[in-house]
Design a protein around this motif. Sequence first.
Motif: not given
Length: 235
Positions: A129-141
């Motif tokens: 499973k690991g520990g994924p750190a990707d998350r949705p964000s309100a900050i646009a690239p």
Amino acid sequence: MSRVHDMGGRFGDGPVKPEPQDAPVFAEEWHARALAITLACGALGQWNIDTSRHARERLAPLDYTRFSYYEKWLAGLASLLVEKQVLSAEDLAGAAAAAGDGTGAEGVAPHPLAARALKAADVAAALAKGGPADRPSAIAPSFAPGDAVRCRRPGGNRLVEGGHTRLPTYAVGATGHILWLHGSHVLPDSAAHGLGEAPEPLYAVVFPADALWSHTEHPGDEVVLDLWQSYLEPV
């Protein structure tokens, strides 16, 4: 001011000596045990990977320089166990060893985190499973592949004085270009200190070696760093 661990590209520490390809995964049996106990304690859910990294970074400079790799892991883990009140310093010293195993045997109440203990049968699934750190964000690239960017100056954690950051000192002020946008990921500078995940865009940034160091053995080389948007500014 950087900590002793931030030594990338520093002059005077000698050459990097890669291990042979046929070298064992663990040079000593206790190295495997150190890794296992670190992962098992992390499964208790009392800290995250950024907190764990910062614990190792906070070791006293003398200890950091004299400890081997897995000794640093164990020392950082010991600090976390006490700081998060999972164990006491007396527990780590073995003073409570005669009182039972903490599982409820011999009349001793189970540890409050006993139910979260990582069982042997669950290890494979937990590692997969690991520990994924990707998350949705309100900050646009703010940047796209090919854009020229500069690592902000000064570097360091802007949320916590002397806090954890993934912007290495050798890259501060250096100019490169965006190779790839990884999406949005947890910001270590915030997560390491319990300030929330604060996800923001994360980029792969390419730097010419001679943009990072004055005297490079191979000036045509490139270095790719994964850097959060708040570490960067447009050129």
